[in-house]
Design an enzyme around this catalytic site. Sequence first.
Site, PDB file in Angstrom:
ATOM      1  N   ARG A   1       0.851  -1.207   0.000  1.00 26.16           N
ATOM      2  CA  ARG A   1       0.000   0.000   0.000  1.00 26.16           C
ATOM      3  C   ARG A   1       0.882   1.251   0.000  1.00 26.16           C
ATOM      4  O   ARG A   1       0.623   2.214  -0.710  1.00 26.16           O
ATOM      5  CB  ARG A   1      -0.950   0.002   1.220  1.00 26.16           C
ATOM      6  CG  ARG A   1      -1.962  -1.126   1.201  1.00 26.16           C
ATOM      7  CD  ARG A   1      -3.060  -0.934   2.238  1.00 26.16           C
ATOM      8  NE  ARG A   1      -2.630  -1.103   3.603  1.00 26.16           N
ATOM      9  CZ  ARG A   1      -2.620  -2.247   4.286  1.00 26.16           C
ATOM     10  NH1 ARG A   1      -3.027  -3.360   3.692  1.00 26.16           N
ATOM     11  NH2 ARG A   1      -2.229  -2.298   5.540  1.00 26.16           N
TER      12      ARG A   1
ATOM     13  N   LYS B   1     -11.910  14.888   4.755  1.00 26.36           N
ATOM     14  CA  LYS B   1     -13.033  14.438   3.934  1.00 26.36           C
ATOM     15  C   LYS B   1     -13.942  13.493   4.709  1.00 26.36           C
ATOM     16  O   LYS B   1     -13.469  12.696   5.512  1.00 26.36           O
ATOM     17  CB  LYS B   1     -12.518  13.705   2.700  1.00 26.36           C
ATOM     18  CG  LYS B   1     -13.615  13.469   1.677  1.00 26.36           C
ATOM     19  CD  LYS B   1     -13.287  12.362   0.727  1.00 26.36           C
ATOM     20  CE  LYS B   1     -13.732  11.047   1.312  1.00 26.36           C
ATOM     21  NZ  LYS B   1     -13.656   9.928   0.368  1.00 26.36           N
TER      22      LYS B   1
ATOM     23  N   LYS C   1     -18.079  17.999  -2.461  1.00 31.76           N
ATOM     24  CA  LYS C   1     -17.731  16.863  -3.345  1.00 31.76           C
ATOM     25  C   LYS C   1     -18.989  16.055  -3.620  1.00 31.76           C
ATOM     26  O   LYS C   1     -19.311  15.118  -2.881  1.00 31.76           O
ATOM     27  CB  LYS C   1     -16.652  16.002  -2.685  1.00 31.76           C
ATOM     28  CG  LYS C   1     -16.291  14.739  -3.456  1.00 31.76           C
ATOM     29  CD  LYS C   1     -14.998  14.103  -2.974  1.00 31.76           C
ATOM     30  CE  LYS C   1     -14.761  12.772  -3.678  1.00 31.76           C
ATOM     31  NZ  LYS C   1     -13.426  12.231  -3.463  1.00 31.76           N
TER      32      LYS C   1
END
Length: 339
Positions: free
Chosen positions: A46, A136, A219
Amino acid sequence: MDEKVLAETARKMVAPGRGILAADESTGTIKKRFDSIDVESTEEHRRAYRDLLFTTPGVEEYISGAILFEETLFQATSDGTPFPKLLADRGIVPGIKVDKGAKPLAGAEGETVTEGLDGLRERLTAFREAGALFAKWRAVITIADGLPSEYAIATNAHALARYAALCQEAGITPIVEPEVLMDGDNTIGVCEAVTRQVLDATFEELRLQRVLLEGMVLKPNMVISGKKCPQQASVNEVAEATVRTLRRCVPSAVPGVAFLSGGQSDELATQHLDAMNKLGSAPWALTFSYGRALQAPALKAWGGKSERVEAAQKAFFHRAKLNGLAATGRYSEAMEEAA
Ligand code: 5MM
């Protein structure tokens, strides 16, 4: 609340011709992505994959910000530079996904509420210290028979606004993401009505909870036909319906709208954004905050092999560039072939 800092970060995130890379896949989601290229989802894989994306030569011309998963915020490049520092040095604003995912909503079969408010104030302080300048939170709304319920819309809007207010208190600019899923068989008209209801509820809660509109980025989903709808709307229909809906619901004090791609093909997501910007004269910047539509070709080109990092970076740069052009309405399909 430092209004100036919040607004300045928001403006940088939606600067002309640039957009946001959503690389905040949680452990379960990145595993799915890695499964598709036959790569085991270890912490090092990752890290290596995010390293590839964040060190892509020249990509800062088109990428204004990057949303990281919590694990990634505390990781570093192969030469030991912490990711938030690397990004900031390249002029890319580092951000962090702070929600804990969409969980079943009690008493509302088939619907979810996003969790993660408990302890958020303390987590935000730690994230800010680690270099995150924006955050977010994604709420998920499903269209199906009789859904969404007003209850799910209201609960998610309330949580989004609580998150946004806490972010601003911590000096972190919130991305507010109310996503109406595109997976159903509904027409574009149904998507438009639901998106409008969701945005109205979200902005009502943001107002009640005293969120500074100049210091946030929205968003949303695009207004689009459900993936299983036999009658797919054209690119121009999507652009017109999306901008019309935003005009009806989003105050002009919001500096920018950065769309999610929601599983659209990478080229279609670019075409839709470009068509919206070609309509002209919107009161907010219209740009991208794509995950899959920015990363899909790079992930495939990489395939977990170190000798393919350069090819993967070229693929990522190409998508970032075309979306950057679309963010100012300067994209054309011929540019895809030029690749
Ligand atoms: C990158 O995916 C994000 C995280 O998803 P999970 O929490 O489910 O792992 C996701 O929130 C993403 O930022 C947005 O949905 C935009 O991504 P797409 O792929 O829809 O453009």
